[in-house]
Design a protein around this motif. Structure first.
Motif, PDB file in Angstrom:
ATOM      1  N   ARG A  76     -48.724  48.549  57.742  1.00 41.29           N
ATOM      2  CA  ARG A  76     -47.575  48.754  58.635  1.00 41.29           C
ATOM      3  C   ARG A  76     -47.029  47.408  59.120  1.00 41.29           C
ATOM      4  NH1 ARG A  76     -51.066  52.659  60.551  1.00 41.29           N
ATOM      5  NH2 ARG A  76     -51.506  51.472  62.423  1.00 41.29           N
ATOM      6  N   PHE A  77     -47.931  46.491  59.402  1.00 42.58           N
ATOM      7  CA  PHE A  77     -47.545  45.147  59.834  1.00 42.58           C
ATOM      8  C   PHE A  77     -46.696  44.463  58.758  1.00 42.58           C
ATOM      9  CE2 PHE A  77     -49.001  40.645  59.356  1.00 42.58           C
ATOM     10  CZ  PHE A  77     -48.207  40.095  60.340  1.00 42.58           C
ATOM     11  N   LEU A  78     -47.115  44.552  57.502  1.00 41.47           N
ATOM     12  CA  LEU A  78     -46.358  43.924  56.412  1.00 41.47           C
ATOM     13  C   LEU A  78     -44.944  44.487  56.312  1.00 41.47           C
ATOM     14  CD1 LEU A  78     -48.951  43.622  53.502  1.00 41.47           C
ATOM     15  CD2 LEU A  78     -48.003  41.791  54.920  1.00 41.47           C
ATOM     16  N   THR A  79     -44.831  45.793  56.474  1.00 40.15           N
ATOM     17  CA  THR A  79     -43.520  46.429  56.407  1.00 40.15           C
ATOM     18  C   THR A  79     -42.616  45.917  57.524  1.00 40.15           C
ATOM     19  OG1 THR A  79     -44.489  48.399  55.433  1.00 40.15           O
ATOM     20  CG2 THR A  79     -42.328  48.648  56.442  1.00 40.15           C
ATOM     21  N   HIS A  80     -43.148  45.848  58.731  1.00 35.49           N
ATOM     22  CA  HIS A  80     -42.343  45.377  59.869  1.00 35.49           C
ATOM     23  C   HIS A  80     -42.063  43.880  59.787  1.00 35.49           C
ATOM     24  CE1 HIS A  80     -43.102  49.338  61.467  1.00 35.49           C
ATOM     25  NE2 HIS A  80     -42.165  49.090  62.352  1.00 35.49           N
ATOM     26  N   LEU A  81     -42.981  43.129  59.207  1.00 38.83           N
ATOM     27  CA  LEU A  81     -42.746  41.693  59.030  1.00 38.83           C
ATOM     28  C   LEU A  81     -41.561  41.471  58.095  1.00 38.83           C
ATOM     29  CD1 LEU A  81     -43.593  38.762  59.528  1.00 38.83           C
ATOM     30  CD2 LEU A  81     -45.259  39.019  57.662  1.00 38.83           C
ATOM     31  N   ALA A  82     -41.499  42.225  57.011  1.00 35.01           N
ATOM     32  CA  ALA A  82     -40.363  42.123  56.089  1.00 35.01           C
ATOM     33  C   ALA A  82     -39.066  42.531  56.784  1.00 35.01           C
ATOM     34  CB  ALA A  82     -40.607  42.987  54.857  1.00 35.01           C
TER      35      ALA A  82
ATOM     36  N   THR B  63     -43.338  43.709  65.106  1.00 37.40           N
ATOM     37  CA  THR B  63     -44.196  42.947  64.198  1.00 37.40           C
ATOM     38  C   THR B  63     -45.377  42.354  64.953  1.00 37.40           C
ATOM     39  OG1 THR B  63     -42.307  42.450  62.783  1.00 37.40           O
ATOM     40  CG2 THR B  63     -44.225  41.022  62.559  1.00 37.40           C
ATOM     41  N   MET B  64     -45.109  41.790  66.103  1.00 39.97           N
ATOM     42  CA  MET B  64     -46.195  41.203  66.910  1.00 39.97           C
ATOM     43  C   MET B  64     -47.187  42.275  67.351  1.00 39.97           C
ATOM     44  SD  MET B  64     -45.606  37.902  67.148  1.00 39.97           S
ATOM     45  CE  MET B  64     -46.170  37.184  68.680  1.00 39.97           C
ATOM     46  N   MET B  65     -46.680  43.446  67.754  1.00 41.54           N
ATOM     47  CA  MET B  65     -47.554  44.533  68.181  1.00 41.54           C
ATOM     48  C   MET B  65     -48.443  45.000  67.024  1.00 41.54           C
ATOM     49  SD  MET B  65     -46.598  48.421  69.291  1.00 41.54           S
ATOM     50  CE  MET B  65     -45.955  48.650  67.652  1.00 41.54           C
ATOM     51  N   LEU B  66     -47.857  45.142  65.835  1.00 39.31           N
ATOM     52  CA  LEU B  66     -48.628  45.604  64.686  1.00 39.31           C
ATOM     53  C   LEU B  66     -49.611  44.545  64.199  1.00 39.31           C
ATOM     54  CD1 LEU B  66     -45.812  47.581  62.938  1.00 39.31           C
ATOM     55  CD2 LEU B  66     -47.953  48.526  63.812  1.00 39.31           C
TER      56      LEU B  66
ATOM     57  N   LEU C 265     -57.926  40.229  56.218  1.00 34.68           N
ATOM     58  CA  LEU C 265     -56.743  40.856  56.811  1.00 34.68           C
ATOM     59  C   LEU C 265     -56.684  40.544  58.309  1.00 34.68           C
ATOM     60  CD1 LEU C 265     -56.857  44.319  55.024  1.00 34.68           C
ATOM     61  CD2 LEU C 265     -55.405  42.360  54.469  1.00 34.68           C
ATOM     62  N   ARG C 266     -57.821  40.611  58.958  1.00 32.70           N
ATOM     63  CA  ARG C 266     -57.881  40.291  60.392  1.00 32.70           C
ATOM     64  C   ARG C 266     -57.456  38.843  60.630  1.00 32.70           C
ATOM     65  NH1 ARG C 266     -62.998  41.492  64.126  1.00 32.70           N
ATOM     66  NH2 ARG C 266     -61.834  43.374  64.534  1.00 32.70           N
ATOM     67  N   TYR C 267     -58.024  37.919  59.863  1.00 29.12           N
ATOM     68  CA  TYR C 267     -57.694  36.503  60.044  1.00 29.12           C
ATOM     69  C   TYR C 267     -56.213  36.236  59.764  1.00 29.12           C
ATOM     70  CZ  TYR C 267     -62.775  35.839  60.024  1.00 29.12           C
ATOM     71  OH  TYR C 267     -64.114  35.912  60.290  1.00 29.12           O
ATOM     72  N   THR C 268     -55.683  36.891  58.748  1.00 26.48           N
ATOM     73  CA  THR C 268     -54.272  36.707  58.403  1.00 26.48           C
ATOM     74  C   THR C 268     -53.374  37.258  59.510  1.00 26.48           C
ATOM     75  OG1 THR C 268     -54.832  36.854  56.050  1.00 26.48           O
ATOM     76  CG2 THR C 268     -52.517  37.143  56.648  1.00 26.48           C
ATOM     77  N   ALA C 269     -53.717  38.419  60.038  1.00 30.30           N
ATOM     78  CA  ALA C 269     -52.935  38.996  61.127  1.00 30.30           C
ATOM     79  C   ALA C 269     -52.982  38.099  62.363  1.00 30.30           C
ATOM     80  CB  ALA C 269     -53.438  40.397  61.463  1.00 30.30           C
TER      81      ALA C 269
ATOM     82  N   ASP D  65     -51.795  37.804  50.286  1.00 35.10           N
ATOM     83  CA  ASP D  65     -50.795  36.978  49.601  1.00 35.10           C
ATOM     84  C   ASP D  65     -49.379  37.365  50.016  1.00 35.10           C
ATOM     85  OD1 ASP D  65     -52.813  35.626  48.300  1.00 35.10           O
ATOM     86  OD2 ASP D  65     -52.601  36.729  46.409  1.00 35.10           O
ATOM     87  N   THR D  66     -49.130  38.650  50.152  1.00 34.31           N
ATOM     88  CA  THR D  66     -47.811  39.114  50.592  1.00 34.31           C
ATOM     89  C   THR D  66     -47.500  38.597  51.992  1.00 34.31           C
ATOM     90  OG1 THR D  66     -47.983  41.097  49.227  1.00 34.31           O
ATOM     91  CG2 THR D  66     -46.396  41.165  51.037  1.00 34.31           C
ATOM     92  N   ALA D  67     -48.469  38.693  52.878  1.00 34.64           N
ATOM     93  CA  ALA D  67     -48.264  38.212  54.252  1.00 34.64           C
ATOM     94  C   ALA D  67     -48.007  36.706  54.272  1.00 34.64           C
ATOM     95  CB  ALA D  67     -49.474  38.554  55.113  1.00 34.64           C
TER      96      ALA D  67
END
Length: 172
Positions: free
Chosen positions: A29-35, A68-71, A88-92, A138-140
Motif C-alpha cells: 500500500r505504501f508503494l502505491t501511495h508513494l507513486a 505516504t508518510m502514514m503508510l 521492507l521495514r528498513y526501507t520504509a 528495488d521499487t521503493a
C-alpha cells in the motif's frame, strides 16, 4: 492452425506461492501511495501558481504525502513475521525519514545509507519470498530516486534553522 507454445519447460517445479504478511501488505500500500505522491508532486511542478486550479493540485500533493508518510509508518511498525520482512521495514523507515527531511544534505545522506548498508536492504536467498521482497525494495528505492529529482527536494535549503532563514530574508 494454432501453434501450441508452452511457456514453462517440461518438468519445471513451480515456486510456492508468496504469502503476504502484515509488513508486506502495508508496504505494498505504501508503494502505491508513494507513486501517487510522486505523480501529484510532478503535477504541481508544471502548474502555474496563478492558476485557480493549482490549489486543488497542491492540496492533492499534500494529502498524498501525508498518506505516504502514514503508510510508511504502518510498514515499519507492523509486527515482523519472517526474516524477509526486515528489508521492507528498513526501507520504509529510510523513506519515511527521507520524505520528512528538512535539508537537501539530510535527504542525500539518507539516500547514501542504501549504498553503505546494502545488505540491510536485501532479503537473503533466492526463493519466491526473497525475490518478491527484493523487487518491492528495488521499487521503493527507484521511487526515492524519482523523489530526489523533484523540485521540492532540489530547491531545499541546506540550513534547517528558521532563524537563519528569516535573517537571510531580512537582508535580501
Amino acid at each position: 492452425m494454432a501453434t501450441d507454445t508452452p511457456t514453462t519447460r517440461p518438468g519445471a517445479v513451480e515456486d510456492a506461492p508468496f504469502a503476504p504478511t502484515d509488513v508486506t501488505r502495508a508496504f505494498a500500500r505504501f508503494l502505491t501511495h508513494l507513486a501517487t505522491f510522486v505523480e501529484a508532486e510532478r503535477d504541481v511542478e508544471v502548474m502555474m501558481t496563478s492558476d485557480p486550479a493549482f490549489d486543488g493540485s497542491l492540496r492533492r500533493s499534500e494529502l498524498a504525502l501525508e498518506d505516504t508518510m502514514m503508510l510508511a509508518r504502518q510498514s515499519f511498525e507492523a509486527e515482523l513475521t519472517r526474516h524477509a520482512d526486515r528489508p521492507l521495514r528498513y526501507t520504509a523507515m529510510l523513506l519515511h525519514r527521507a520524505l520528512g527531511s528538512e535539508t537537501r544534505a539530510e535527504f542525500e545522506g539518507l539516500r547514501g545509507l542504501v549504498d553503505s548498508y546494502r545488505p540491510m536492504f536485501r532479503a537473503s536467498g533466492s526463493g519466491p519470498i526473497a525475490r518478491r521482497v527484493n523487487v518491492m525494495v528495488d521499487t521503493a528505492l527507484r521511487r526515492l530516486d524519482e523523489v530526489s529529482q523533484l523540485r521540492m527536494i532540489a530547491e531545499m535549503c541546506d540550513d534547517p534553522h528558521p532563524d537563519d532563514l528569516v535573517a537571510d530574508l531580512v537582508h535580501a
